[in-house]
Design a protein around this motif. Structure first.
Motif, PDB file in Angstrom:
ATOM      1  N   GLN A 179     -32.905  -5.463  13.788  1.00  0.00           N
ATOM      2  CA  GLN A 179     -31.873  -6.495  13.862  1.00  0.00           C
ATOM      3  C   GLN A 179     -31.616  -7.115  12.494  1.00  0.00           C
ATOM      4  N   GLN A 180     -32.678  -7.368  11.765  1.00  0.00           N
ATOM      5  CA  GLN A 180     -32.517  -7.953  10.434  1.00  0.00           C
ATOM      6  C   GLN A 180     -31.763  -7.004   9.501  1.00  0.00           C
ATOM      7  N   TYR A 229     -28.431 -16.739   5.467  1.00  0.00           N
ATOM      8  CA  TYR A 229     -29.100 -16.029   6.557  1.00  0.00           C
ATOM      9  C   TYR A 229     -30.397 -15.373   6.089  1.00  0.00           C
ATOM     10  N   GLN A 230     -30.363 -14.775   4.904  1.00  0.00           N
ATOM     11  CA  GLN A 230     -31.581 -14.161   4.367  1.00  0.00           C
ATOM     12  C   GLN A 230     -32.673 -15.208   4.149  1.00  0.00           C
ATOM     13  N   ALA A 231     -32.275 -16.378   3.696  1.00  0.00           N
ATOM     14  CA  ALA A 231     -33.259 -17.451   3.509  1.00  0.00           C
ATOM     15  C   ALA A 231     -33.826 -17.898   4.860  1.00  0.00           C
ATOM     16  N   ALA A 232     -32.976 -17.975   5.891  1.00  0.00           N
ATOM     17  CA  ALA A 232     -33.445 -18.411   7.217  1.00  0.00           C
ATOM     18  C   ALA A 232     -34.400 -17.403   7.826  1.00  0.00           C
ATOM     19  N   LEU A 233     -34.197 -16.094   7.530  1.00  0.00           N
ATOM     20  CA  LEU A 233     -35.078 -15.071   8.095  1.00  0.00           C
ATOM     21  C   LEU A 233     -36.524 -15.214   7.619  1.00  0.00           C
ATOM     22  N   GLU A 285     -14.334 -14.531  13.307  1.00  0.00           N
ATOM     23  CA  GLU A 285     -14.545 -14.834  11.885  1.00  0.00           C
ATOM     24  C   GLU A 285     -16.012 -15.106  11.551  1.00  0.00           C
ATOM     25  N   ALA A 286     -16.818 -15.355  12.557  1.00  0.00           N
ATOM     26  CA  ALA A 286     -18.214 -15.754  12.319  1.00  0.00           C
ATOM     27  C   ALA A 286     -19.000 -14.625  11.672  1.00  0.00           C
ATOM     28  N   ARG A 287     -19.819 -14.995  10.688  1.00  0.00           N
ATOM     29  CA  ARG A 287     -20.674 -14.062   9.971  1.00  0.00           C
ATOM     30  C   ARG A 287     -22.133 -14.550  10.050  1.00  0.00           C
ATOM     31  N   PRO A 288     -23.089 -13.632   9.852  1.00  0.00           N
ATOM     32  CA  PRO A 288     -24.492 -14.075   9.820  1.00  0.00           C
ATOM     33  C   PRO A 288     -24.678 -15.171   8.767  1.00  0.00           C
ATOM     34  N   TYR A 303     -25.989 -17.959  13.285  1.00  0.00           N
ATOM     35  CA  TYR A 303     -25.437 -16.751  13.890  1.00  0.00           C
ATOM     36  C   TYR A 303     -26.047 -15.546  13.185  1.00  0.00           C
ATOM     37  N   ALA A 304     -26.535 -14.566  13.992  1.00  0.00           N
ATOM     38  CA  ALA A 304     -27.211 -13.390  13.445  1.00  0.00           C
ATOM     39  C   ALA A 304     -26.364 -12.131  13.563  1.00  0.00           C
ATOM     40  N   GLY A 305     -25.106 -12.245  14.049  1.00  0.00           N
ATOM     41  CA  GLY A 305     -24.247 -11.068  14.204  1.00  0.00           C
ATOM     42  C   GLY A 305     -24.555 -10.339  15.493  1.00  0.00           C
TER      43      GLY A 305
END
Length: 336
Positions: A179-180, A229-233, A285-288, A303-305
């Motif tokens: 998923q990542q 998003y990468q920072a949140a992961l 329009e939403a992106r990870p 949002y993770a896509g």
């Protein structure tokens, strides 16, 4: 001086003479005195010893009578003393017997009152009485005949082994990694598409100021949201803590606030306030890296896509990527 004792007057039997020798009479005393006087006068030629002989005989008579009186008194006193002792002993014996009988009655009669024949029968009777009391005060249950006719079978349950659990955990970790990777690829594709769109819009120079601002947010958000998003992961696995806003523990809005603070975006620790400060965008329009906000203001996350969300879920949970379980949401973007 020894005075001879003469036999009683008128002769008598040998026994009578013996009794008189032991108990002298007045006549014998007189004769003894006369004989003593005659003997004294013959020997000494003087009558001065007669009074002395009389005194001796009288003293002997008085001594004998005193001895007889003492003997009779003692003989009478001994039975009286023995009688008193026997009365006392009788009273003591009666008292002891009465007390013993009372103690025996106090201890033994209750046991005899329960059951004089068989202790086992008494215990059985007591148990039966308890059972009767329970039955009388108990509840009854009526079961319908249709229910009792249904066959009862054991459900098909089985225990899960540790190996199965370990395999499931490994599969979940692999799914999360996939998923990542998919989210990263989606973010990169979105960034490339946004860059191309931005270049095309700049070349034509057309559009209103509002569309230009929206495109600017989208353009900056495409690359910026991917970095967010990468920072949140990095915080996947952090435990949920109510009110938490540090890597030691997050709640939903605390997680969003902490990550966006790293990119210079200051957000309040509240779902509703965070939604109000951002720009609402459509689902397409939403992106990870954009923020998913539940319409009732109860929850938000990244949002993770592909219909997924990265969030701090609830007490007992951990920061993780999981499917978005509701469609009653909207999306918010911040300029980074």
């Amino acid at each position: 001086m020894t005075t001879p004792v003469l036999p009683p007057e008128g002769g008598g039997s040998a026994a009578q003479r013996a009794d008189s020798a032991e108990f002298p009479t007045r006549s014998s005393v007189r004769r003894a005195e006369a004989a003593a006087a005659a003997a004294a006068s013959g020997r000494r030629g003087s009558a001065s010893s007669v009074p002395a002989a009389r005194r001796v005989l009288r003293s002997e008579l008085v001594a004998r009578r005193a001895a007889e009186h003492h003997a009779s008194t003692t003989a009478a006193a001994v039975p009286a003393t023995r009688s008193r002792l026997s009365v006392r002993r009788s009273v003591v014996s009666v008292t002891v017997m009465t007390v013993t009988a009372g103690l025996f009655g106090t201890v033994a009669l209750p046991a005899f009152a329960l059951d004089q024949d068989d202790p086992a029968t008494s215990e059985a009777a007591a148990a039966a009485a308890v059972t009767d009391a329970r039955v009388a005060g108990g509840q009854t249950l009526a079961v319908d005949a249709a229910v009792t006719g249904v066959d009862a079978t054991r459900a098909d349950w089985s225990a899960t082994s540790q190996a199965t659990l370990d395999a499931a955990a490994a599969a979940a970790a692999q799914a999360l990694a996939a998923q990542q990777q998919a989210a990263q690829a989606s973010a990169a594709a979105a960034a490339s598409s946004s860059a191309s769109s931005s270049a095309s819009s700049a070349g034509t120079g057309s559009g209103s100021s509002r569309s230009m601002a929206t495109e600017a947010i989208a353009s900056s958000g495409s690359t910026g949201q991917a970095a967010v998003y990468q920072a949140a992961l990095q915080y996947v696995g952090t435990p949920y803590v109510f009110g938490g806003a540090t890597p030691a523990g997050f709640d939903c809005s605390g997680f969003v606030m902490y990550v966006y603070a790293k990119f210079g975006v200051s957000l309040p620790h509240s779902v509703g306030s965070q939604a109000a400060l951002g720009t609402t965008i459509s689902a397409s329009e939403a992106r990870p890296g954009d923020v998913v906000v539940f319409n009732d203001g109860s929850h938000d996350g990244f949002y993770a896509g592909n219909g997924m969300i990265l969030d701090a879920p609830k007490p007992g949970g951990y920061v993780s990527v999981r499917p978005l379980w509701s469609s009653a949401v909207h999306y918010v973007r911040y300029a980074v």
